[in-house]
Design a protein around this motif. Structure first.
Motif, short mmCIF file in Angstrom:
data_model
loop_
_atom_site.label_atom_id
_atom_site.label_comp_id
_atom_site.label_asym_id
_atom_site.label_seq_id
_atom_site.Cartn_x
_atom_site.Cartn_y
_atom_site.Cartn_z
N VAL A 28 -14.78 -28.04 -12.57
CA VAL A 28 -15.01 -27.72 -13.98
C VAL A 28 -13.91 -26.81 -14.51
N ALA A 29 -13.57 -25.79 -13.73
CA ALA A 29 -12.52 -24.86 -14.18
C ALA A 29 -11.19 -25.56 -14.34
N GLY A 30 -10.84 -26.40 -13.37
CA GLY A 30 -9.58 -27.13 -13.44
C GLY A 30 -9.54 -28.07 -14.64
N ALA A 31 -10.65 -28.80 -14.86
CA ALA A 31 -10.71 -29.72 -15.99
C ALA A 31 -10.61 -28.97 -17.31
N TRP A 32 -11.19 -27.79 -17.37
CA TRP A 32 -11.14 -26.96 -18.59
C TRP A 32 -9.71 -26.51 -18.88
N LEU A 33 -9.03 -26.02 -17.85
CA LEU A 33 -7.65 -25.58 -18.03
C LEU A 33 -6.74 -26.75 -18.43
N GLY A 34 -6.88 -27.87 -17.70
CA GLY A 34 -6.03 -29.02 -17.97
C GLY A 34 -6.25 -29.62 -19.34
N GLY A 35 -7.47 -29.49 -19.87
CA GLY A 35 -7.78 -30.09 -21.16
C GLY A 35 -7.46 -29.22 -22.35
N THR A 36 -7.15 -27.93 -22.12
CA THR A 36 -6.94 -27.03 -23.26
C THR A 36 -5.54 -26.43 -23.33
N ILE A 37 -4.98 -26.04 -22.19
CA ILE A 37 -3.65 -25.42 -22.21
C ILE A 37 -2.61 -26.49 -22.52
N ASP A 38 -1.71 -26.20 -23.44
CA ASP A 38 -0.88 -27.24 -24.04
C ASP A 38 0.46 -27.51 -23.38
N THR A 39 0.83 -26.79 -22.35
CA THR A 39 2.08 -27.11 -21.66
C THR A 39 1.77 -27.34 -20.19
N SER A 40 2.43 -28.35 -19.61
CA SER A 40 2.14 -28.72 -18.23
C SER A 40 2.43 -27.59 -17.25
N GLY A 41 3.54 -26.86 -17.49
CA GLY A 41 3.88 -25.76 -16.60
C GLY A 41 2.83 -24.66 -16.63
N ALA A 42 2.31 -24.35 -17.82
CA ALA A 42 1.27 -23.34 -17.93
C ALA A 42 -0.02 -23.80 -17.27
N VAL A 43 -0.31 -25.09 -17.34
CA VAL A 43 -1.49 -25.64 -16.67
C VAL A 43 -1.38 -25.44 -15.17
N VAL A 44 -0.22 -25.76 -14.62
CA VAL A 44 -0.01 -25.60 -13.18
C VAL A 44 -0.13 -24.13 -12.78
N ALA A 45 0.48 -23.25 -13.57
CA ALA A 45 0.42 -21.82 -13.25
C ALA A 45 -1.01 -21.30 -13.28
N ALA A 46 -1.77 -21.68 -14.30
CA ALA A 46 -3.16 -21.22 -14.41
C ALA A 46 -4.02 -21.83 -13.31
N GLY A 47 -3.82 -23.12 -13.04
CA GLY A 47 -4.61 -23.78 -11.99
C GLY A 47 -4.35 -23.20 -10.62
N THR A 48 -3.10 -22.82 -10.37
CA THR A 48 -2.74 -22.23 -9.08
C THR A 48 -3.51 -20.94 -8.82
N MET A 49 -3.79 -20.17 -9.88
CA MET A 49 -4.53 -18.93 -9.74
C MET A 49 -5.95 -19.16 -9.24
N LEU A 50 -6.47 -20.39 -9.41
CA LEU A 50 -7.85 -20.69 -9.01
C LEU A 50 -7.93 -21.49 -7.71
N GLY A 51 -6.79 -21.84 -7.12
CA GLY A 51 -6.82 -22.54 -5.84
C GLY A 51 -6.43 -24.01 -5.96
N LYS A 52 -6.28 -24.65 -4.80
CA LYS A 52 -5.78 -26.03 -4.75
C LYS A 52 -6.71 -27.02 -5.42
N GLU A 53 -8.03 -26.85 -5.23
CA GLU A 53 -8.97 -27.81 -5.79
C GLU A 53 -8.95 -27.76 -7.32
N ALA A 54 -8.96 -26.57 -7.88
CA ALA A 54 -8.90 -26.43 -9.34
C ALA A 54 -7.58 -26.95 -9.88
N LEU A 55 -6.49 -26.67 -9.17
CA LEU A 55 -5.18 -27.15 -9.58
C LEU A 55 -5.14 -28.67 -9.62
N LYS A 56 -5.77 -29.30 -8.65
CA LYS A 56 -5.80 -30.77 -8.60
C LYS A 56 -6.45 -31.33 -9.86
#
Length: 423
Positions: free
Chosen positions: A255-283
């Motif tokens: 859920v957290a990963g899907a939320w970040l990926g669906g709202t943050i508008d740049t791919s690099g920022a999505v990866v950076a934010a997802g990394t903070m939550l772990g591999k599963e969220a980043l995926k």
């Protein structure tokens, strides 16, 4: 008046991008210089490193050669003016990379394009933009080349690995948020160009969508730069705070990963934010963001049709397919073709060996583009243009996007996923 070009800039971007792809696939793979430092002694040692100097020189020649070819295809060949301006832009982008390679900054996950934008804004607003740099300010060309190269990393197999969940969320979010943003901009009295670009930027994939939309509607470059600046500025607090909100709310990684990926508008920022939550969220964050990127081509096509039918400026009653084709951003075709090429045509070993270098080249073109955006933008104008209405519309639309996408993420990646697991 702009000089008439022999070849449309979109096609020039596609040609340069596919020449790049061909050279990389054939084995010529320039790389970004690598830096990682905590003090000035480390930094100067790495700058003087022979491998880094070689990488910097190779990339400059690569970009210079690409721009000379672009000028030749466009019928506007001025190598001397281009050379001096490009040196300055490359040095500014290199400084941005040096800043982001600092260990403390790197831990924050802030991407190089952000500092490229900030440095450009500083020069434009504090120092002043010298005239000799202006011939190399080819912002749209740089971004369009980068977007075509982005297609090489949008692999359809990666998206389907998460099943249809990511695509379901992306479709729901994109259409709902786009319509809300379009309605909101209308309520605030913004013109049609701002409405289209802001709606696409918020709902689809930020900068990429804004550029594609501007191409589809032949939008004003100043308005486009304004929207891109808003995307980058608003993405910073989202990238920094949303992961902590997800932790505080006890969201599952999906859920957290899907939320970040669906709202943050740049791919690099999505990866950076997802990394903070772990591999599963980043995926899941990456899958959802990629799913939205894939919708870019379809969105550009629909926007082209809508704009042609609702803006009859060509002197005919009904737009023809020729009108739609003329307005359609051709670099989107390059993006789709690159994605199909790397998804279904090239052998897996070639794809694996080429994706990394192409990703680095994509990042480099984007860094140059955001340096140019900063150099062309007056920071004070961001909240002064049309009395700050575009900025207000963007922020409100993004807040709606954050809450609506959170609801959809729970519905799709929590309840639906549990249902699949229990069946």
């Amino acid at each position: 008046m702009l000089q008439q070009k022999k070849l449309h800039e979109d096609w020039i971007a596609v040609i340069i991008a596919f020449l790049t792809i061909g050279l990389v696939v054939a084995g010529l793979r320039p790389a970004l210089p690598t830096f990682s430092w905590t003090n000035s002694q480390d930094l100067w040692g790495q700058i003087a490193n022979s491998a880094n100097l070689l990488h910097m020189g190779t990339l400059f020649i690569w970009v210079l050669g690409s721009l000379l070819l672009a000028r030749l295809l466009a019928g506007d060949y001025k190598p001397k003016a281009l050379f001096t301006g490009l040196i300055a832009i490359v040095l500014i982008s290199l400084l941005a990379q040096l800043i982001t390679s600092n260990k403390w900054v790197k831990d924050l996950g802030i991407e190089v394009v952000l500092f490229s934008l900030i440095l450009g804004l500083f020069i434009s607003n504090v120092i002043g933009l010298p005239n000799w740099i202006k011939p190399a300010l080819q912002t749209e060309l740089y971004i369009k080349i980068g977007l075509v190269l982005l297609g090489t990393n949008i692999i359809f197999g990666d998206i389907m690995e998460a099943g249809m969940l990511g695509i379901i969320q992306s479709v729901l979010v994109v259409f709902t948020v786009w319509y809300f943003s379009f309605w909101l901009c209308k309520m605030l009295g913004l013109d049609d160009e701002f409405r289209m670009m802001i709606s696409s930027a918020v709902s689809i994939c930020g900068v990429s969508a804004a550029i594609a939309t501007a191409g589809a509607i032949e939008g004003d470059n100043k308005k486009l730069s304004h929207v891109i600046s808003l995307v980058m500025i608003v993405a910073i607090p989202m990238m920094l705070f949303m992961p902590y909100i997800a932790i505080w709310a006890g969201m599952s990684p999906a859920v957290a990963g899907a939320w970040l990926g669906g709202t943050i508008d740049t791919s690099g920022a999505v990866v950076a934010a997802g990394t903070m939550l772990g591999k599963e969220a980043l995926k899941y964050a990456t899958i959802v963001k990629f799913s939205q990127n894939v919708l870019l081509g379809l969105a550009a096509f629909l926007i082209s049709i809508y704009w042609s039918y609702n803006n009859k400026k060509a002197g005919f009653e009904k737009p023809t397919w020729r009108t739609i084709w003329d307005r359609f951003p051709k670099f989107v075709l390059g993006f789709i073709a690159a994605s199909l090429l790397f998804s279904f045509v090239l052998p897996s070993p070639v794809v694996a060996a080429s994706k990394g270098p192409l990703k680095e080249l994509q990042t480099y073109w984007f860094a140059l583009a955001f340096t140019c955006i900063g150099l062309e933008t007056k920071f004070t104008d961001i909240f002064k243009i049309e009395n700050g209405k575009p900025a207000l519309a963007f922020i409100i639309a993004q807040l709606f996007n954050i809450f609506f996408t959170l609801i959809v993420s729970y519905l799709v990646f929590d309840k639906v996923a549990r249902g699949i697991m229990s069946s």
